[in-house]
Every structure is written in C-alpha cells, then in structure tokens.
Write an enzyme that holds these catalytic residues in place. Structure first.
Site, mmCIF file in Angstrom:
data_model
loop_
_atom_site.group_PDB
_atom_site.id
_atom_site.type_symbol
_atom_site.label_atom_id
_atom_site.label_comp_id
_atom_site.label_asym_id
_atom_site.label_seq_id
_atom_site.Cartn_x
_atom_site.Cartn_y
_atom_site.Cartn_z
ATOM 1 N N ASP A 1 1.588 -10.373 21.960
ATOM 2 C CA ASP A 1 0.878 -9.877 23.145
ATOM 3 C C ASP A 1 -0.188 -8.862 22.741
ATOM 4 O O ASP A 1 -0.128 -8.273 21.655
ATOM 5 C CB ASP A 1 1.865 -9.212 24.112
ATOM 6 C CG ASP A 1 2.654 -8.093 23.439
ATOM 7 O OD1 ASP A 1 3.120 -8.304 22.290
ATOM 8 O OD2 ASP A 1 2.794 -7.010 24.041
ATOM 9 N N GLU A 2 -1.130 -8.695 23.627
ATOM 10 C CA GLU A 2 -2.105 -7.606 23.547
ATOM 11 C C GLU A 2 -2.803 -7.470 22.193
ATOM 12 O O GLU A 2 -2.757 -6.414 21.552
ATOM 13 C CB GLU A 2 -1.439 -6.261 23.923
ATOM 14 C CG GLU A 2 -0.954 -6.242 25.366
ATOM 15 C CD GLU A 2 -0.531 -4.854 25.839
ATOM 16 O OE1 GLU A 2 -0.942 -4.444 26.927
ATOM 17 O OE2 GLU A 2 0.238 -4.181 25.095
ATOM 18 N N ILE A 3 -3.446 -8.534 21.779
ATOM 19 C CA ILE A 3 -4.341 -8.424 20.609
ATOM 20 C C ILE A 3 -5.622 -7.773 21.117
ATOM 21 O O ILE A 3 -6.268 -8.275 22.044
ATOM 22 C CB ILE A 3 -4.694 -9.806 20.024
ATOM 23 C CG1 ILE A 3 -3.457 -10.661 19.816
ATOM 24 C CG2 ILE A 3 -5.486 -9.611 18.714
ATOM 25 C CD1 ILE A 3 -2.499 -10.147 18.806
#
Lengths: 578, 578
Positions: free
Chosen positions: A335-337
C-alpha cells in the site's frame, strides 16, 4: 460422502427438526450470546444448576483440548451476573447439568480459510449431558464459547431446553493490529486473540512491521530487528511468535502475518540503508506540495525495487516468516507507494529518465516477490493500492486471482465492487466504517490547525478518517453493499483495523472492544432481524451485557452507555431521527 | 508584613538575582518538567548522583509530611529513563546530592482557593543539600513534584546548578469527574488525584450525583444512596470521602463536591419520589419536538421547587456534604433545567396557570437553598445556566457575586465575557475546548443516524460537542480570550471535564491524560514562549516525555504519537498549514 460428513449432516437435520417442532424460536433471548447465533431455539426459557463436578467429554485433539481447559476454567469460575435479570425459570432443585459431550466428525482439518465452522448445541431441559456437535474442532471451539455464555450466576446455572444451530455468514472475520508504530507485548496480543475468539473472530491480521520499527526477529536477518526495533525488549522472538500462533489455534484464531513492502519500510534502513530509498528524511519538505511528500505520514522509506540486494534480504524475510507462521495466507502489504520517495533515489531517477515508470518499478517488485511467496504455498494478500492506486499500480496479469486476495480500505463499497469485478477475492476494511483509530485528531506535531480563534469551524478535528466509528456505524455496514449475489461471493469477510499512531497497550482494549464485537456479529449472523430490518436497537442491550461480560474476563472494553441505560433497556433510546 | 512573609520575599529576591547573574535561562531544558516552570535557570546543564541515602528535611506539617513520604518513595524508586537522551554533563564521581531541605514560612494556612503556591528550588552544582522554599506547605508540595521530575536514571542522578522560581498564572486548575452516570472506585479517584497533583492541578471537582445514580452516602438521608446508587458496592461512604479528601490534601488537591440540583436529580426519586418531577419517564416522548423533552439526555428528574419536602431533604444533604468536605467551595449545579420536566408536575402546572413562570420557580429554589449554603460558610459555585439560560434563569440579585462563582461551558469565550461583565468570578470549562468526553459519537440507543447509506456525510459522528478535543486544542485555548485585563482578573482558572456517558474506570486514565496535562500547563505557565508565540510544537516533545513518565507512575495516559516520533523530535512535525 464420507461417513463423518454424513453423520454431521444427519445431526444438522435432527437439530433442524427440533426447531420446527419447538414451535417458537427465541428472537430476543433472556440470556445473551454474542455474536447472536444464526438460529437459537429456547421455547420455554429455563435454567438448571450446573453441577459442581461439571465436565466436558471430548475426542482427543491438541487444540480443542487446550480450548476445553480454557473454557472449563471459565465456566467454573466466571459466575457472570446479568445486568438485567433474565426471565428464566430456575429452580435449584432441578436436575443439574453434569457434562457437555463434544462430537467432532473431522479431527484432521487444520484451521484455515473456509474451514467448516458450523456447530450444533443441545442442552436438555432434564439436566444430565448436553451435546455439542461440529464437523471440525474449530466449530467445536465456537460451540464451547457459546456454551460458556449460556452459564451465569453464583452458584452457576445453565440455560436448559436450548437447541442451537450456528454458523457464520462470512468465513473471514478479522482484526488488524499495527505493532510497528507502537509496540505491544506478547500478553497484549494474546489477550486480544482471546477476546477475538470470544467474539468468534477468526483472523488476527498482524501488521508486524512498518517504517517506525521492525519488531520481528528474523533468524536469517537478525539485524533487521536488532537495529530496527524500538529496543531489545520490544521485539517478537521466534518463541514469542510460536506462543502467539499456538495461542491463536487454541482459540480458533488464525494469525496472518503482514510484512508491509515495498512502502512502509523505513525501519529496514537501520540494518540495510542501501536497500531503502528516502529513509530517515523529513516526510514533507517545506515549500513542496502534497505530491512531493516522501511518505503518507511521518516515517519515510520504501524498499528499492531496482536493487538486487532488496530481494536478497526480502526473500530471506519471507522464507523465515513462512516458517514462523503456518497460516496459508501471507500479507505482503503493497500500500501507499509514494512517488517522491522512489524519486529520491538516483538509480530510480535514471530508470525514469530512460522512459521507465514508477508503475513498472512496482511491477518489478511484485514480479520479483509474488511468485516466490506463491512457491511457498501461500496465498498472497495485498492492500488494494497495488491494483487501484491512482498513480502507481500493477497490471492484473501480475496478480493472478487464484493466488491473490485484495484488501480494500478506501472509497467504501465502490472499491469493493471494483475489486470483485476484476475477479479478486476481497477482504473489507473500509476506513469509513472499520478503522478503529479514527476520530482522535491528527498526530503530527507543530500543527497550526489546533490554534484557531475560538468559534472557528473545527471540521472533523484533524482526523483524516474521522469521525470516530461508533459501534453502530460498524454494526450497520453491509460489506456487500451494492454487489450482486454473484459478486458478493467474492467477499470473504472483513477486518476492523487499529493503526497505532495514537494507540499502544494503554488504550488497546478500549479502542478494540466492544466495537470489534459489532463487526463480529454483523459478519457472523448479520445486522438484521428476521424481517430484514436492521437490529441495532435490540443489539444495544445485548452489546451492553456482552461488554460487561468481556470486562469481567479481563478485557477493558469501553462502556457504550451509562449503567442506568443498561439496566433500563429502551429508556435511553431515541424515537426521533437525530 | 509578618516576618515569615518577609523572609519569603527575601528568598524570592535572592533567587531573582541568581537568575539575572546566571546570564542564560533554560528555554528548552534538557530535562523536562511538566507543567513547564515559570522561570527555570540551568545555565550549564549538569547532573550529580543522587545519594543512596538521600533524605528530605522539612518542618512538621501533617499533609506536607505525607507528601514527603510519597515523593521520597518516588524519587528513590522511579528511575525514569528519558526517551531522548538529555544533553547533560554527568559524572558518577561528582559529589552526590544528599538532601533536600524544605523551608515553609507559613505552616498554618489551609489549602484553599488563592493560597500562595509559589516555591523556589535551588539545586547546587556542588552536591550536598538542595533548598526548596515556599510560603505555604502547598507551594512546597509543588516544589517536591518539580524536584521529583529533575531526578532520572538508574542509579539516580539529579539536575544540578538549577535555580527555579515557580508559581501559577491561574489559581484554579481543575478537573470535573462525573461519578453518577458510571461509577468509579475510590482507588480510581485517588489515582486521578495523584495524577492531578503531579500536573500541579489543584481542584478535583467531584460531580458526585446526577439522575443516573446517587452514590454518596448521606448520613442523615441514607436512603438516597441505599436506593439511588447502582448498588451497595457502588457507593462512597463517609470513610471513603474522608480518605479521598485527605489524599487530596496530601497531593495539593482540593476536593470540591457538586450535588447537582434542581436538575439532574432523577436518582433522588428512588428514595423520595414525591420531591422529584418527571422521574423515570421516557426522556423525549414520541411525536414531541425538542422543546418538549423531559431531560437534556436520557435519565429524567428535577427536584420540585414548590414542594417544602424538597428543601427538607436537600438541606440535610447540603449540611452533611459540608461536614464531609472541609473545602470552602460548594458546587450546587443548577444547570439544564428542562421546562418539560417541571411542567409535568400538577402543582407546577397550577403555579404556571396562576401566572407564575419557570424562572420564578427556579428563583424559589435558589432563594431557598443559596442563603443556607452561604450560612455554612461556603462560596457557591453554579453552572452558568442559572444565570445565562435562554428560558429559565434567575436574576443576579439572587446571586450576590461575593458569594457566587459561575462555571461556563457553552458558547466559548462569549459566555465567559457575559459572566465577568456581570461581575462574577468565573471558572472556564468551555465544552468546545475542555470537554474530554466529546468525539466518541452519541450514546443514545436506536439511533438511525448510524444507519445511513455508505458515502453519506457523517457530520461530527453524532457527538454533540465533537470533534474530539486533542491535547493541542486544549493547550492553545486562552481562557481570557477577548477580555480586558480588568475583566480577566475575574477568571479564576479552568476545569477540564469528563462526563461519564461513555466513560468508566476502563477508560478513565486514557480519557483524562495527557490531555488534562495540556490544560495544566496552559494555566500554570501559559501556552506561549518568551516571544509570545504559541509553543505547542516545543510542547509536543515535552508532553511525549511526560506522558511516558506518567505511564511509569501507573497512570494509563494515551500515547499522542508513535514512539518513533518521540525519539526523533521534530521529524513528525508538519511545516505545512493543514
């Protein structure tokens, strides 16, 4: 059909017949069981004494035997006093219940996703021996929990003339705990698992590592925790993990590990600075806009997808985690690159200037790790971002649905639909409904938001996912909202989540309970009554009782009403839409 | 000027000179004291060993001696380890600090509003004996707390070369706890008082009774609690009260009782149904609008102002409460008179149809009780409603300012101004800033608000006073906002409040701390730095440290940030207005 399955189906049929014959079922039972069983027949509410020498007779099964020890102790010592006097006929001279006999038809199937959790429970009105029958040991454990909740008082009495057939609506009923932002001791985790089992929740999703600390001792990569944890007292050793996993199994709870990567890995840089981009940098440089952030929140660092050393370390981690956790699901995070973090690295910069994209970098990462995880006989769970992120995502060809489960947290039911429409099995953790940390303001420091003149609009108080999710908000959410029956089949269940920016052991129990209980019931037997009407009003009184019972069991669940309301059911209701 | 006062002023002068001579003060000290002292000079941060035989030498004073026992034990056993390594020169071979000598100039003045709380503390760089001087024992207790926070490590070391002059900006720094909606044990209350003292908060405002339960044992009216409490285990006996009051005195904390009346008295009806209007009725009848509510929230009942029996009972209560609580303030409540409740009574109906008004009824109540309370040598504290309510209020002639203090909770600084402009001394408990229960949703049952389709605007989640008050919100509030210097003199101080609809012992510590600490510092030494700029950013790091120290002292204060942020000061800040 194997003989054992036949017996079990026969047992179900007999129980079903009993229901039909019993004329009336118990829609609002004088004794509470949480989560409410699917069908619960108690036509003439009556209780018998529990014999002081009460025993449980059971086939031999390693974890079921441990569960029996736990429940026998609980049943003999709890002496719960219902807050509202139950309308139950009781005579101390009635024949006591002397034993509970457990029948399990399949003693072999391990605890895993989709295991048969059905059980039937029959407590005769004539005392003697009650019967608990289940296809698997795991269903039997749920039956023990239900039985324990049907015992109360001092000396103990037990509901009698009861027939129960129970099984969950959704096979996956979980809870995410983040042990990286703040650390929780092994006892905190075990207490949480114990409470989960009491609520028939079956998946402890352990978000073990993140940018803030790396508390898991990886035998082949010991420096990750020796340098990346909060300290030598704040780690989970292989023995700790074994203790937690075994404890989970004896409470019907699977322990699914999450090693979040390639994002959320700043803590890895303490041991391996060369594999982490943008580590230990200030998360949101002055003068830059939101797109130039280096992390979604303070605590920077992503694994570098272009550095071969990344995979050397990560594969060692994965291999060890798979050894530590027998569970067939492996959660890889993803998640959340954040573009700014990868862009801070010279090698990635040159990859980009040669026409590469950040999504291609993520594909490199997935293609270098996903097949390896699958080769270790694991189903990979990722957060939805890997497939749905606006900026950086991979093609579905990298994520074959037969090996992939995606966990949704954004955009409510809309993302659930996108994922199932793409053919993925889905776990629902919508932040709008299931994030237990929301509503306590923002945690970043130096925040001018809280220095406004009196009378300014405070908005949601700075909590990105505020307001606070009340138990009703959680209870009422339909995780298959807007899906066709066919689409809904891909929704495995849900998980509430406690992210630990503003949580640690001091608030663990009260943030989790009884709000997690609300999801537990909604996913077990639903949130509607027989007429299809949401049953939150009736559930209030039952949840109050259950909350007090959890407190007596050592779980510091927060109160949802004044005790006066608990004792005067309905008097604290509103009859006005507010 | 009495001789002792002269000595004290001389001591202050000498300390002041020391400041001037010490060239640099310590604006961001390497060792944290919370609340931050007014002036704290530590020009060359240095520490000496604390002698294993460290002792405290003091004049004889009943409560100060108890405080010394408490602090000596704490100082010798705490061994606090700062989370951020302090920049302090330390050598274990330095001369140890062997003793703290306390001088108190006035050993007679009891703990009361406005008592002199000033103290000076000198810890020489050469070891030997430190000096704590104060006008009163109560100032000396604060000095002991400060001293305890200057000791850390194992073996213990103590800040040296330190000169401190400290005194509060506001004399009234309190906390309201509601023990009626849910019950708290004596140990919970004592732990709260201990934490208050550690934060130099000096008023425990005990909202003892309300409509939900009457837990206080009144010797002359024993049925009020025997019938009106939640149960015989959930009462406060005279011995319990004495224990709490004495515990308060030995921690510098006054215990101000509140017997809320004439509203919020439903529980009185269990013993005396004849003196309570609208008792045990459903709080908001179907089909009626908001003005026809019988109570502000579930739990109905007001004392009947026209029934002579009301005053017979109430005066017995007041007289006993005054005996139980030596404190010169008596809080009479007088908030939230709901028209519908009084209108439900036939005698009041006939009073109204004969031209009487509800405000006249309230005046009757006040005139029948206020002079009685004053005659017992008490200053009466009321909630602002008695004077500012839109519908039911009394004339200021009933509330002579010399005997009356009003506590504001609505309308932010606007009501503060109205009250001081009318000549009243004011305690500020603005719900917008100081209500610690806000932001956790609504507690009423059967609430359709939480059953909206996904994507609906959740507003503030149903919390009437939401959002949640973060510690910064509390810290930044200026309780004299918008007042002239002259008006501001009537503001005695403030009180944070925990109402217990959704609180009980399971969440007590985490709802109170460290957010109450934020008010404690703002009222002690302000919320601004030397340049007059709000110092919330710098306070973040100090509050993190203090929160961890409180946890080690047995107060389960909630975390405000990940430990990573605590250890990396500034890294979790934002430099963007959010």
């Amino acid at each position: 059909m194997p003989r054992s399955a036949f017996h079990f189906k026969l047992q179900l049929f007999i129980t079903f017949l009993t229901f039909i014959l019993s004329q009336s079922s118990c829609s609002s039972c004088p004794i509470n069981v949480w989560p409410k069983p699917r069908t619960f027949s108690w036509p003439n509410p009556q209780a018998n004494p529990l014999s002081p020498s009460f025993q449980i007779i059971s086939p031999s099964h390693f974890y079921l035997s441990k569960a029996i020890s736990h429940y026998l102790n609980l049943i003999n010592t709890e002496h719960h006093l219902p807050l509202v006097r139950p309308f139950v006929n009781f005579s101390s001279s009635s024949p006591p219940l002397r034993a509970l006999r457990i029948t399990v038809y399949d003693l072999v199937t391990p605890l895993q996703h989709g295991v048969n959790e059905t059980y039937t429970l029959t407590i005769p009105s004539s005392g003697g021996t009650a019967s608990l029958a289940a296809q698997t040991a795991w269903g039997a454990i749920w039956g023990l929990e239900t039985f324990s909740q049907l015992v109360w008082g001092s000396p103990s009495r037990v509901a009698a003339g009861v027939y129960l057939l129970d099984k969950p609506l959704f096979p996956h009923r979980g809870l995410v705990l983040d042990t990286s932002r703040n650390y929780y001791g092994v006892e905190d985790i075990k207490r949480t698992i114990m409470a989960m089992g009491a609520n028939k929740m079956n998946v402890f999703h352990w978000h073990i590592t993140d940018s803030h600390s790396f508390p898991l001792v990886i035998p082949s990569e010991p420096e990750l925790s020796s340098k990346g944890s909060y300290g030598s007292e704040m780690v989970y050793t292989p023995d700790d993990v074994k203790e937690i996993v075994e404890f989970g199994l004896s409470h019907g709870v699977r322990v699914v590990p999450e090693i979040d990567s390639p994002g959320h890995t700043g803590s890895w840089a303490e041991a391996y600075p060369e594999i982490v981009t943008c580590a230990n940098m200030f998360w949101w440089p002055a003068g830059s806009d939101s797109l130039d952030k280096l992390a979604a929140e303070p605590g920077t660092g992503h694994l570098n997808p272009l550095n071969p050393k990344t995979y050397e370390v990560l594969k060692n981690v994965i291999a060890d985690v798979v050894k530590l956790f027998p569970e067939p699901f492996y959660h890889g995070g993803a998640d959340e690159i954040i573009p700014g973090c990868w862009k801070a690295d010279p090698a990635i910069q040159s990859f980009l200037s040669n026409g590469g994209t950040l999504s291609q970098a993520l594909e490199t990462f997935v293609n270098s790790t996903f097949p390896f995880i699958v080769s270790l006989n694991r189903t990979v769970v990722y957060w939805e971002d890997v497939f749905l992120d606006d900026l950086i995502k991979v093609n579905s060809s990298c994520l074959p649905p037969e090996h992939t489960i995606l966990q949704t947290w954004n955009n409510g039911p809309n993302n659930t639909k996108k994922l199932v429409d793409a053919g993925y099995r889905v776990i629902v953790s919508s932040a709008e409904f299931y994030y237990l940390d929301c509503g306590h303001g923002d945690f970043v420091g130096n925040n001018s938001r809280y220095n406004q003149p009196p009378g300014s609009d405070p908005g949601n108080g700075g909590s990105w996912c505020g307001p606070f999710k009340t138990w009703e908000t959680i209870y009422n959410y339909d995780i298959t909202y807007g899906l066709s029956e066919e689409e809904a089949k891909l929704v495995l269940g849900g998980e509430v989540a406690l992210w630990s920016e503003q949580a640690d052991p001091t608030v663990l129990d009260s943030r989790l309970w009884p709000r997690s209980s609300a999801m537990a019931e909604a996913l077990w037997s639903g949130n509607k009554d027989e007429k299809g009407v949401k049953r939150y009003a009736e559930a209030t009184d039952r949840l109050n009782e259950w909350r007090y019972r959890m407190v007596r069991r050592g779980i510091a669940a927060e109160p949802i009403q004044p005790l006066w309301c608990v004792r005067n059911p309905g008097m604290c209701n509103t009859v006005h839409p507010i």
